[in-house]
Design a protein around this motif. Structure first.
Motif, PDB file in Angstrom:
ATOM      1  N   LEU A  90       0.923  -1.109  -0.007  1.00  0.00           N
ATOM      2  CA  LEU A  90      -0.130  -0.156   0.018  1.00  0.00           C
ATOM      3  C   LEU A  90       1.065   1.330   0.078  1.00  0.00           C
ATOM      4  N   ILE A  91       1.972   1.364   0.763  1.00  0.00           N
ATOM      5  CA  ILE A  91       2.685   2.431   0.950  1.00  0.00           C
ATOM      6  C   ILE A  91       3.473   2.684  -0.371  1.00  0.00           C
ATOM      7  N   VAL A  92       3.927   1.408  -1.026  1.00  0.00           N
ATOM      8  CA  VAL A  92       4.808   1.598  -2.285  1.00  0.00           C
ATOM      9  C   VAL A  92       3.606   2.026  -3.395  1.00  0.00           C
ATOM     10  N   ALA A  93       2.566   1.486  -3.372  1.00  0.00           N
ATOM     11  CA  ALA A  93       1.631   1.799  -4.501  1.00  0.00           C
ATOM     12  C   ALA A  93       1.249   3.554  -4.136  1.00  0.00           C
ATOM     13  N   ASN A  94       1.154   3.983  -3.023  1.00  0.00           N
ATOM     14  CA  ASN A  94       1.057   5.418  -3.018  1.00  0.00           C
ATOM     15  C   ASN A  94       2.173   6.148  -3.589  1.00  0.00           C
ATOM     16  N   VAL A  95       3.484   5.900  -3.356  1.00  0.00           N
ATOM     17  CA  VAL A  95       4.478   6.520  -3.863  1.00  0.00           C
ATOM     18  C   VAL A  95       4.762   6.714  -5.248  1.00  0.00           C
ATOM     19  N   PHE A  96       4.329   5.151  -5.658  1.00  0.00           N
ATOM     20  CA  PHE A  96       4.331   5.167  -7.025  1.00  0.00           C
ATOM     21  C   PHE A  96       3.273   6.037  -7.778  1.00  0.00           C
ATOM     22  N   SER A  97       2.386   6.110  -7.390  1.00  0.00           N
ATOM     23  CA  SER A  97       1.167   6.979  -7.829  1.00  0.00           C
ATOM     24  C   SER A  97       1.681   8.270  -7.767  1.00  0.00           C
ATOM     25  N   LEU A  98       2.104   8.820  -6.978  1.00  0.00           N
ATOM     26  CA  LEU A  98       2.599  10.228  -6.699  1.00  0.00           C
ATOM     27  C   LEU A  98       3.803  10.425  -7.867  1.00  0.00           C
ATOM     28  N   ALA A  99       4.689   9.631  -8.030  1.00  0.00           N
ATOM     29  CA  ALA A  99       5.788   9.546  -9.058  1.00  0.00           C
ATOM     30  C   ALA A  99       5.230   9.596 -10.477  1.00  0.00           C
ATOM     31  N   LEU A 100       4.368   8.457 -10.676  1.00  0.00           N
ATOM     32  CA  LEU A 100       3.933   8.363 -11.871  1.00  0.00           C
ATOM     33  C   LEU A 100       3.217   9.799 -12.500  1.00  0.00           C
ATOM     34  N   SER A 101       2.465  10.344 -11.377  1.00  0.00           N
ATOM     35  CA  SER A 101       1.709  11.505 -11.835  1.00  0.00           C
ATOM     36  C   SER A 101       2.679  12.698 -12.100  1.00  0.00           C
ATOM     37  N   GLY A 102       3.503  12.755 -11.133  1.00  0.00           N
ATOM     38  CA  GLY A 102       4.497  13.672 -11.320  1.00  0.00           C
ATOM     39  C   GLY A 102       5.166  13.680 -12.713  1.00  0.00           C
ATOM     40  N   TRP A 103       5.552  12.560 -13.152  1.00  0.00           N
ATOM     41  CA  TRP A 103       6.099  12.313 -14.436  1.00  0.00           C
ATOM     42  C   TRP A 103       5.130  12.515 -15.476  1.00  0.00           C
TER      43      TRP A 103
END
Length: 363
Positions: A90-103
């Motif tokens: 869950l934590i990793v998925a949230n970080v990934f979502s923020l990173a993908l949205s930033g990209w």
């Protein structure tokens, strides 16, 4: 085993392991989307020329599920490890979502046609239909989203087998319902290119977080209570839930299928009669002559069936259908505004012909 037990034991090693596994999972699905065979269809003209989509989600789903079951049966990777590391994922998925949205925002902001500010561009998306190596990222993201949901659901069954040595009837019913729902989504993947998200939304944090966090981690909430507080369902409850699921599935998929078939060929038959449409544009046959959004009603019934496999052991599983009711009622209002703007007086005439939105004779 409860969610709080797992949260207390969260360690950095689990986060690193979850990061590696999740990145490998998404990468493999992306490569599979590129190289595996699939039917190609042309979508609607949105934000430029019509895009061609390769539909191999069903093949990816079946490979993922059958491969995971094989790993479970051979003992190479027991699926209950997904449950044990749920909060790390869950934590990793949230970080990934923020990173993908930033990209996605950075990529979209480089376009000379982009006029979105940071907040709007990051949250709602700077681009409508971004792609990578020819893969539409918006359509692709449904694949890790729903396949991860299916695997988490299977992991609850694995954990219950590990703890009890058997599956309860409620868990079996939950597994059947959720598997059929995800399986049918990928069967109907060709219809997704005409849905609200793909046609009307840009791709930013709102959709990214929904795909990579909300759906796989929240939509499986009933599995926790089936695992931590097994319930006994009487026969009448099992039959009732099956009927509710069948009714919801019929409304949800039947309505969407009728609309999709009509868009491809206005001369189709619906329920044994030629399809009728106002000025050849707005379908008023079948489900669409009864209610303007019965597909949403059906989806809510399907999720109620998922949830009620837990009986009344806790109020928390009911958060899922409650959320879905709020989401789809709000979406129906957005649909109405968009259609009113698009069709004008024709939409007014359609509402006079089809007076109810989601509940015939009520709403």
């Amino acid at each position: 085993m409860t969610p709080l037990d797992l949260l207390d034991g969260l360690q950095i090693e689990a986060l690193l392991w979850a990061t590696a596994l999740m990145m490998a999972f998404i990468l493999l699905l992306f490569v599979g989307s590129l190289v595996l065979p699939g039917t190609k269809i042309v979508g609607p003209e949105v934000d430029g020329p019509a895009r061609t989509y390769k539909l191999n989600g069903l093949l990816l789903f079946l490979i993922s599920v059958l491969g995971s079951i094989a790993l479970e049966l051979t003992g190479i990777f027991p699926l209950y490890r997904l449950v044990e590391n749920f909060f790390a994922f869950l934590i990793v998925a949230n970080v990934f979502s923020l990173a993908l949205s930033g990209w996605l925002y950075w990529r979209g902001a480089r376009s000379v046609d982009s006029s979105s500010g940071f907040v709007e561009g990051f949250l709602m998306g700077a681009e409508h239909s971004p792609s990578l190596f020819g893969i539409d990222l918006k359509l692709f993201s449904y694949r890790p989203s729903l396949i991860a949901l299916a695997l988490f659901n299977l992991s609850f069954a694995s954990a219950q087998l590990n703890e009890l040595g058997e599956l309860t009837p409620a868990m079996i019913l939950y597994q059947v319902f959720t598997f059929l729902y995800v399986f049918n989504y990928f069967q109907f993947e060709y219809g997704m290119v005409h849905t609200w998200d793909l046609v009307s939304e840009r791709f930013g944090l709102m959709l990214v977080w929904g795909d990579y966090v909300l759906v796989p981690f929240f939509y499986c909430i009933s599995g926790w209570w089936l695992l931590s507080a097994p319930v006994t369902l009487p026969l009448w409850a099992i039959i009732s839930l099956c009927l509710l699921f069948i009714l919801g599935f019929w409304l949800f998929r039947g309505a969407n299928e009728q609309k999709h078939r009509f868009k491809r060929d206005p001369n189709i038959y619906i329920w044994g009669k030629p399809a009728e449409a106002l000025e050849g544009r707005l379908l008023v046959s079948g489900f669409w002559g009864i209610g303007r959004h019965l597909n949403y009603t059906g989806e809510i019934c399907v999720y109620l069936a998922f949830t009620m496999t837990t009986g009344f052991v806790s109020i928390f599983p009911l958060l899922l259908p409650a959320w879905l009711i709020c989401l789809l009622c709000h979406r129906s209002l957005r649909d109405e505004r968009r259609c009113s703007s698009k069709y004008g007086d024709l939409w007014t005439g359609y509402k006079e012909r089809v007076r109810f939105s989601m509940l015939p004779f009520i709403y």
